[in-house]
Design an enzyme around this catalytic site. Structure first.
Site, PDB file in Angstrom:
ATOM      1  N   HIS A 149       0.830  -1.221   0.000  1.00  0.00           N
ATOM      2  CA  HIS A 149       0.000   0.000   0.000  1.00  0.00           C
ATOM      3  C   HIS A 149       0.855   1.258   0.000  1.00  0.00           C
ATOM      4  O   HIS A 149       0.348   2.345  -0.277  1.00  0.00           O
ATOM      5  CB  HIS A 149      -1.060  -0.034   1.112  1.00  0.00           C
ATOM      6  N   ASP A 154       1.124  -7.699   2.167  1.00  0.00           N
ATOM      7  CA  ASP A 154       1.262  -6.251   1.930  1.00  0.00           C
ATOM      8  C   ASP A 154       2.735  -5.839   1.781  1.00  0.00           C
ATOM      9  O   ASP A 154       3.318  -5.224   2.678  1.00  0.00           O
ATOM     10  CB  ASP A 154       0.600  -5.497   3.086  1.00  0.00           C
ATOM     11  N   SER A 157       3.839   2.494   8.332  1.00  0.00           N
ATOM     12  CA  SER A 157       3.605   1.477   7.305  1.00  0.00           C
ATOM     13  C   SER A 157       4.890   1.179   6.567  1.00  0.00           C
ATOM     14  O   SER A 157       5.576   2.082   6.109  1.00  0.00           O
ATOM     15  CB  SER A 157       2.570   1.977   6.306  1.00  0.00           C
TER      16      SER A 157
HETATM   17  N1  ARG Z   1      -4.660   0.576   7.296  1.00  0.00           N
HETATM   18  C1  ARG Z   1      -3.379   0.626   6.674  1.00  0.00           C
HETATM   19  C2  ARG Z   1      -2.598   1.835   7.098  1.00  0.00           C
HETATM   20  O1  ARG Z   1      -3.144   2.876   7.363  1.00  0.00           O
HETATM   21  C3  ARG Z   1      -3.474   0.680   5.186  1.00  0.00           C
HETATM   22  C4  ARG Z   1      -3.905  -0.557   4.598  1.00  0.00           C
HETATM   23  C5  ARG Z   1      -4.131  -0.434   3.121  1.00  0.00           C
HETATM   24  N2  ARG Z   1      -5.083  -1.457   2.721  1.00  0.00           N
HETATM   25  C6  ARG Z   1      -6.351  -1.191   2.395  1.00  0.00           C
HETATM   26  N3  ARG Z   1      -7.163  -2.186   2.209  1.00  0.00           N
HETATM   27  N4  ARG Z   1      -6.789   0.028   2.222  1.00  0.00           N
HETATM   28  O2  ARG Z   1      -1.397   1.814   7.136  1.00  0.00           O
END
Ligand code: ARG
Length: 713
Positions: free
Chosen positions: A84, A220, A648
């Site tokens: 992501h 991911d 992330s």
């Molecule tokens: N929740 C994650 C973050 O803020 C991002 C994940 C991205 N995946 C998704 N399905 N939108 O770091």
């Protein structure tokens, strides 16, 4: 009796160190955390984590693309981050013929690695405390503006002294709400290329349904490489640039781990607000976040309509949609968690205690702090609601383009023909990039829907918007009609029209353009602050600074760490379960396996489809050296590290500083974490590095990448 004393003593010694909360500065590890960390399983010295003169862990950690973290995992500058985090670059490099976002991509050699337009990584060189130096330049009689100006003057000097003739970027930041200051020295590399990515059906498996949730089954990750000039220096893209020879790269451990094993994370957490007063929490729960959620949902509904049946529109808007959807769910999760945990109530209790302390404190300056903060929130509740609706509206590209182009008109009004000639190509380039991948029908619908919502729900809205709504009625149909007519009469209707205009610019034409008028109305309103509001803001800043200072004085023995603000931090804790969950097939609820992924598999589904080759590998149980000793293929796992957005892509490291996973998410139950850390519930969700390597090796067959790594078996 003796026995009881003995037991008490024993309990004192073996009591678990509760050390999971905290985003620590690397330069403070030795003084504040190292003893604790060793007790929990760390084998490294503080010098091996952060050293200014010798290579250390910090040399393998980068800030990636501004908003994420990544790590160097080979001696040829290979960079690992989340899928992501690479998402925007991958989408940009894709088109409907070469759709890497949906099909994945694996460069077979360096020549095949692909350069996205703008992608850079930032290495951390060193940091230091400049609190005394800066605070010496300010005094209690200064207004907030004067204070800020004094700080800025000193900041400029510190930057000048430490940038090594422009080689480094130096950033001076405030911590503890203006009570401490540190500077950070960085080195930026701008030639970063895509090496490999799994398809979206792996990298974003589970989609928005599983986002922020556990148990999780997402691969991911994505891979990039940093390039330098032939002398190893940062350089803009050039074909003959060479892979970076890093000071340090992380060894990768496929030995596995168990519950309670030590785990630490280094990365760039974006923002936390752990000192936020009760009033701020209530403002967010009741005014700011509901508007944010509603504005996001409105945008998502329109975007989905257009993205679902056009591959190119889907690619063009994928990244922006994912960003909105991510925080749409996050903010609703925060509303729910903050209400459920009664966070405002527990903060209020701490504030009452502080008020009692402040009354007794001989330094009278803390007395009015809490009432001032409360008044501020009362005064600004409606403003925060307004600002949230408006900022979501302003994510609509067509709403901001006219104003941005209008700004460039200053160049032309100078009547300086030589300069105009020089600037024209640059502005044309900017126009091309603003219109690149812009889908006008989608933009029009988006703008109409957002204007309707904003007008309906916010108070004290932009004056021209209010006037138009008064005249035509505030319905989506009326707005659609208004925008259609405006566009027909606007130089912003297309890239061609705008380019033609800019070749022969005229302020009179611009200032009559209906879309320009709307755009500048919105942005002027966005920037507007009444004198009264400016006063509130200043009082608030001052009171907040005193509150944080006072609360630290109130509890002098406590160990403090500053709120996240996109500076490098370390957090340590352990691998740990959440309470058992029947939907997880794993034996313990701290990890998931490929079996669980298969259980979620829904052929053809947008979020839960899987590539056939991966299903085949599962059926053959062909996991190679990446299976756990118990036979399963691990996918994701949990630790109790303290992270937030911006982390992330951060490496999860074992006690030897070896890579065991990549952090990619938090859990919805602990969504209040940015304002209050929950010892029981807060978890980091990571991809197990063995799953990453399995996908590179067995799924993609990119064994040359595995050969590049330093594997610990
Ligand atoms: N929740 C994650 C973050 O803020 C991002 C994940 C991205 N995946 C998704 N399905 N939108 O770091």
């Amino acid at each position: 009796m003796k026995k009881i004393i003995f037991c008490l003593l024993l309990a004192l010694f073996i009591a678990p160190v509760k050390a999971n909360e905290g985003m620590w500065f690397l330069m403070h590890i030795e003084r504040l955390n190292h003893v604790d960390m060793q007790k929990m399983g760390l084998q490294l010295t503080p010098e091996e984590i952060y050293s200014v003169n010798n290579s250390s862990l910090k040399d393998a950690i980068v800030q990636f693309g501004g908003g994420c973290t990544a790590e160097i995992i080979s001696d040829k500058g290979l960079v690992l981050t989340n899928h992501h985090c690479g998402y925007g670059a991958i989408a940009e490099l894709s088109d409907s013929e070469n759709d890497y976002l949906n099909n994945g991509f694996w460069a077979q050699n360096h020549e095949e690695e692909m350069k996205p337009k703008n992608l850079s990584v930032r290495f951390f060189v060193r940091m230091d405390d400049v609190s005394e130096r800066i605070l010496n330049k300010v005094n209690a009689d200064m207004t907030e503006d004067e204070r800020e100006a004094a700080i800025n003057r000193e900041t400029a000097k510190i930057q000048e002294e430490n940038n090594d003739d422009g080689k480094y970027t130096v950033s001076v930041k405030s911590f503890y709400n203006g009570n401490e200051f540190y500077y950070f020295v960085y080195e930026d590399y701008n030639d970063v290329r895509l090496v490999g990515t799994p398809p979206k059906s792996i990298g974003k498996f589970g989609g928005d349904t599983d986002n922020w949730e556990w148990p999780r089954h997402t691969g991911d990750f994505s891979l990039f490489r940093v390039y330098t000039d032939k002398d190893g220096n940062p350089a803009e893209y050039a074909e003959d640039n060479i892979p970076l020879d890093p000071k340090h790269h992380l060894p990768t451990s496929i030995k596995g781990f168990e519950e309670d094993d030590f785990a630490m994370i280094l990365g760039y957490p974006g923002r936390t607000n752990r000192w936020m007063p009760a009033g701020g929490i209530e403002q967010n729960v009741n005014y700011a976040y509901p508007a944010w959620v509603e504005g996001s949902r409105t945008a998502m509904d329109v975007m989905e309509k257009y993205m679902s049946d056009d591959t190119q529109v889907n690619l063009d808007y994928a990244s922006s949609y994912a960003g909105i959807a991510n925080y749409w769910k996050n903010r609703q999760g925060m509303i729910d968690a903050l209400k459920q945990h009664k966070t405002a109530k527990s903060k209020r209790k701490a504030e009452r205690k502080f008020k009692r302390w402040a009354k007794k404190n001989e330094d009278g300056i803390y007395k009015n702090v809490i009432p001032t903060l409360n008044d501020y929130y009362k005064n600004t509740n409606e403003i925060s609601r307004h600002d949230n609706y408006l900022s979501l509206l302003l994510r609509t590209r067509i709403a901001t383009i006219p104003y941005r182009i209008g700004k460039t008109m200053d160049y032309f009004s100078e009547q300086n023909e030589a300069k105009q000639e020089e600037l024209l190509p640059k502005i044309k380039e900017e126009i091309a990039s603003l219109y690149n991948g812009l889908h006008l029908p989608l933009e029009k619908d988006l703008l109409a829907a957002q204007l309707q919502l904003y007008t309906d729900k916010a108070e004290d809205i932009a004056p021209l918007v209010a006037e138009i709504a008064d005249e035509n009625g505030n319905t989506i149909e009326a707005w659609t009609k208004y925008i259609d007519t405006s566009l027909d009469n606007s130089i912003f209707q297309s890239e061609e029209k705008l380019t033609k205009f800019i070749e022969n610019p005229s302020i009179e034409v611009l200032e009559k353009d209906p879309l320009y008028l709307l755009s500048s109305d919105l942005l002027t309103r966005y920037r507007y602050k009444s004198d009264e509001q400016k006063e509130w803001d200043d009082e608030f800043k001052h009171a907040f600074r005193l509150m944080v200072k006072g609360m630290r004085l109130q509890n002098p023995d406590e160990k403090y760490y500053p709120d996240a603000n996109s500076t490098l931090r370390l957090t340590y804790g352990k691998v740990i379960s959440l309470p058992a969950d029947k939907s997880n097939d794993a034996k313990d609820n701290y990890y998931t396996t490929l079996k669980g992924t298969i259980a979620k598999y829904q052929p053809g589904d947008d979020e839960f489809d899987m590539p056939k080759e991966l299903v085949d590998l599962y059926e053959k149980k062909d996991f190679g050296q990446y299976a756990d000793e118990d036979g399963y293929l691990p996918v994701n796992f949990l630790t109790d590290n303290d992270i937030t957005g911006g982390n992330s892509g951060s490496p999860v490291l074992n006690g030897n500083g070896e890579l065991i996973g990549i952090a990619f998410d938090g859990n919805i139950e602990a969504m209040a974490g940015d304002v209050i850390f929950d010892d029981e519930l807060q978890r980091t969700i990571s991809v197990d590095i063995r799953y990453v390597l399995f996908l590179i090796d067995k799924y993609a067959g990119a064994t040359h990448i595995i050969d590049e790594l330093t594997l610990v078996k």
